[in-house]
Write an enzyme that holds these catalytic residues in place. Structure first.
Site, PDB file in Angstrom:
ATOM      1  N   CYS A  55       0.808  -1.221   0.000  1.00 47.75           N
ATOM      2  CA  CYS A  55       0.000   0.000   0.000  1.00 47.75           C
ATOM      3  C   CYS A  55       0.842   1.272   0.000  1.00 47.75           C
ATOM      4  O   CYS A  55       0.306   2.379   0.005  1.00 47.75           O
ATOM      5  CB  CYS A  55      -0.952  -0.017   1.184  1.00 47.75           C
ATOM      6  SG  CYS A  55      -1.977  -1.494   1.178  1.00 47.75           S
TER       7      CYS A  55
ATOM      8  N   PHE B 141       1.857  -3.411   3.975  1.00 50.72           N
ATOM      9  CA  PHE B 141       2.210  -4.730   4.504  1.00 50.72           C
ATOM     10  C   PHE B 141       3.690  -5.006   4.192  1.00 50.72           C
ATOM     11  O   PHE B 141       4.189  -4.662   3.118  1.00 50.72           O
ATOM     12  CB  PHE B 141       1.365  -5.812   3.841  1.00 50.72           C
ATOM     13  CG  PHE B 141      -0.028  -5.969   4.389  1.00 50.72           C
ATOM     14  CD1 PHE B 141      -0.508  -5.152   5.395  1.00 50.72           C
ATOM     15  CD2 PHE B 141      -0.870  -6.971   3.902  1.00 50.72           C
ATOM     16  CE1 PHE B 141      -1.797  -5.313   5.904  1.00 50.72           C
ATOM     17  CE2 PHE B 141      -2.149  -7.137   4.403  1.00 50.72           C
ATOM     18  CZ  PHE B 141      -2.611  -6.302   5.406  1.00 50.72           C
TER      19      PHE B 141
ATOM     20  N   HIS C 231      -9.719   2.129   0.329  1.00 55.24           N
ATOM     21  CA  HIS C 231      -8.264   1.972   0.278  1.00 55.24           C
ATOM     22  C   HIS C 231      -7.874   1.450  -1.104  1.00 55.24           C
ATOM     23  O   HIS C 231      -8.142   0.291  -1.434  1.00 55.24           O
ATOM     24  CB  HIS C 231      -7.820   1.002   1.367  1.00 55.24           C
ATOM     25  CG  HIS C 231      -6.345   0.957   1.598  1.00 55.24           C
ATOM     26  ND1 HIS C 231      -5.436   1.559   0.747  1.00 55.24           N
ATOM     27  CD2 HIS C 231      -5.604   0.368   2.580  1.00 55.24           C
ATOM     28  CE1 HIS C 231      -4.219   1.341   1.190  1.00 55.24           C
ATOM     29  NE2 HIS C 231      -4.293   0.627   2.302  1.00 55.24           N
TER      30      HIS C 231
ATOM     31  N   GLU D  63      -0.425   5.836  13.599  1.00 55.92           N
ATOM     32  CA  GLU D  63      -0.075   6.999  12.761  1.00 55.92           C
ATOM     33  C   GLU D  63      -0.238   8.284  13.572  1.00 55.92           C
ATOM     34  O   GLU D  63       0.593   9.197  13.480  1.00 55.92           O
ATOM     35  CB  GLU D  63      -0.936   7.048  11.500  1.00 55.92           C
ATOM     36  CG  GLU D  63      -0.480   8.164  10.547  1.00 55.92           C
ATOM     37  CD  GLU D  63      -1.143   8.122   9.186  1.00 55.92           C
ATOM     38  OE1 GLU D  63      -2.126   7.372   9.015  1.00 55.92           O
ATOM     39  OE2 GLU D  63      -0.678   8.848   8.288  1.00 55.92           O
TER      40      GLU D  63
ATOM     41  N   HIS E  11      -2.184   8.228   5.960  1.00 55.59           N
ATOM     42  CA  HIS E  11      -2.452   6.895   5.430  1.00 55.59           C
ATOM     43  C   HIS E  11      -3.865   6.492   5.865  1.00 55.59           C
ATOM     44  O   HIS E  11      -4.632   5.987   5.066  1.00 55.59           O
ATOM     45  CB  HIS E  11      -1.400   5.912   5.939  1.00 55.59           C
ATOM     46  CG  HIS E  11      -1.498   4.562   5.307  1.00 55.59           C
ATOM     47  ND1 HIS E  11      -1.471   4.376   3.942  1.00 55.59           N
ATOM     48  CD2 HIS E  11      -1.655   3.319   5.849  1.00 55.59           C
ATOM     49  CE1 HIS E  11      -1.582   3.074   3.667  1.00 55.59           C
ATOM     50  NE2 HIS E  11      -1.700   2.418   4.804  1.00 55.59           N
TER      51      HIS E  11
ATOM     52  N   LYS F  91      -9.243   8.300   2.275  1.00 57.38           N
ATOM     53  CA  LYS F  91      -9.731   6.918   2.169  1.00 57.38           C
ATOM     54  C   LYS F  91     -11.135   6.785   2.750  1.00 57.38           C
ATOM     55  O   LYS F  91     -11.831   5.810   2.467  1.00 57.38           O
ATOM     56  CB  LYS F  91      -8.776   5.972   2.919  1.00 57.38           C
ATOM     57  CG  LYS F  91      -7.434   5.747   2.248  1.00 57.38           C
ATOM     58  CD  LYS F  91      -6.611   4.691   2.988  1.00 57.38           C
ATOM     59  CE  LYS F  91      -5.275   4.413   2.300  1.00 57.38           C
ATOM     60  NZ  LYS F  91      -4.281   5.478   2.512  1.00 57.38           N
TER      61      LYS F  91
END
Length: 415
Positions: A164, A401, A342, A316, A305, A337
């Site tokens: 991502c 990831f 996402h 975050e 994010h 998002k």
């Protein structure tokens, strides 16, 4: 030779909110949600039945029909987004500049729909019936490959796969290519189309997706809200045209922003979970600020994010506080998002474009579905409605990831 300044001269974007950067941007500012019940597959047996699909995308508007049949949806979108960005920039690729113009478009996953279809053919009809185009249709680097072929760009031709963080990494790497003098212009960004049977099943099995809002999709993605329970998958593309400043100015380009900072780190911790102390995220932001030669107090806006997962949003927030100190409470932060879902490998590129357009229009996109405060997420997330705000410096975070952490810093252009 001193490093060159790199500017953004064009943007292209396809998201669940619309086809084209302006259409998507207007929907973001209106706080619209692009998440609905899945139609690309029958979601009846899936734990998550909703996603951010791009409706009415017609690849033949952007590429030859024969080529479109030999390309996965993520490639088709990459071609469309690249054409949009080139048109927006006014950059013409000619014999004179082709070898100095490159392509760097990533995808977190690549052609899942092609893999699914060809596996079905293999198991039902045997290996001799598998398409000779299967490999070029599915491998992630073919987004860049197709764009290079169609546009005639003969400079650096590469791809990034960092889950991502892919879209942000692609822009950052392209920025570095121009900065060190290996190209004068780059078409770069991320593209993703993973709303497939195995794509949805895999992320649900990983317990990363929300499964509790199937009957209420518009309220499913709720970054930083106390009742968030996972991300919602989206699809789309974000592409930008980067140019060396002298090249852009020589052709009279409309300069939208300047890229001034790029940081990337690894968590070295877990294959799906972020570092529990936000270590990699903190270092990515610090490196980007250091490279930009900017103090934390100069940043006006962060496009987070902000996935809507319990771990990510809390960590975050913690990382932003660790980097910005007291200034964290003065920052405007939003997660787009909440409206697009996402977009995985395309997310970082789309969110960098949101930063550029926020800077251009002096308006901050909202985080929708922010209803129930979480004591661990206590910053200004621009809740629910867009609002005016001058943005001279914007920061965009992307995490993936495998412990990939990327931060881009963009600045309002001035000579």
């Amino acid at each position: 030779m001193p490093a060159r300044r790199v500017v953004v001269t064009g943007v292209g974007m396809i998201t669940p909110l619309g086809i084209g950067a302006e259409q998507s941007w207007e929907a973001m500012l209106a706080g619209k949600c692009g998440i609905r019940r899945i139609t690309l597959i029958d979601p009846t047996d899936y734990g998550c039945k909703i996603a951010g699909e791009v409706p009415d995308f017609e690849p033949a508007l952007y590429m030859d029909r024969k080529d479109a049949r030999r390309a996965d949806r993520f490639i088709q979108m990459a071609v469309a987004g690249s054409r949009m960005a080139l048109e927006n920039s006014g950059l013409q690729i000619t014999e004179a500049n082709a070898e100095r113009t490159g392509v760097l478009i990533g995808s977190g996953i690549g052609g899942l729909s092609v893999i699914e279809e060809q596996l079905r053919i293999l198991f039902e009809k045997g290996p001799s019936r598998v398409s000779p185009f299967m490999v070029p249709m599915m491998i992630a680097d073919m987004a860049s490959g197709f764009v290079s072929i169609i546009t005639g760009a003969k400079g650096p031709n590469s791809a990034v796969i960092t889950a991502c963080a892919t879209g942000a990494n692609a822009i950052g790497d392209a920025y570095q290519i121009i900065r060190r003098g290996d190209a004068d212009a780059m078409i770069c960004g991320g593209s993703e189309a993973a709303i497939t049977r195995i794509g949805i099943a895999g992320f649900v099995a990983a317990r990363a997706m929300s499964t509790s809002h199937n009957d209420d999709p518009e309220h499913s993605s709720r970054p930083f809200d106390a009742k968030r329970d996972g991300f919602i998958m989206g699809e789309g593309v974000g592409t930008v045209i980067l140019e060396d400043i002298e090249t852009a100015q020589a052709r009279g380009a409309n300069i939208l922003a300047e890229i001034v900072g790029y940081g990337m780190t690894g968590d070295a911790f877990h294959f799906t979970q972020p570092h529990p102390e936000g270590d990699g995220a903190i270092r990515a932001m610090k490196i980007a600020l250091k490279n930009a030669c900017l103090p934390p107090e100069s940043v006006d806006y962060i496009n987070a994010h902000g996935t809507s997962t319990p771990y990510n949003d809390r960590l975050e927030t913690f990382a932003i506080k660790a980097v910005f100190g007291d200034h964290a409470n003065k920052l405007a932060i939003s997660s787009t998002k909440s409206m697009t879902g996402h977009l995985l490998g395309a997310g970082g590129a789309v969110e960098a474009i949101a930063c550029i357009l926020a800077m251009r229009d002096s308006i901050l996109p909202p985080t929708i579905n922010y209803e129930f405060p979480d004591p661990d997420c206590d910053l200004d997330y621009v809740p629910n409605k867009a609002r005016p705000g001058v943005v001279n410096v914007a920061l965009s975070n992307s995490f993936g990831f495998g412990g990939h952490n990327v931060t881009l810093i963009l600045k309002k252009f001035s000579v």
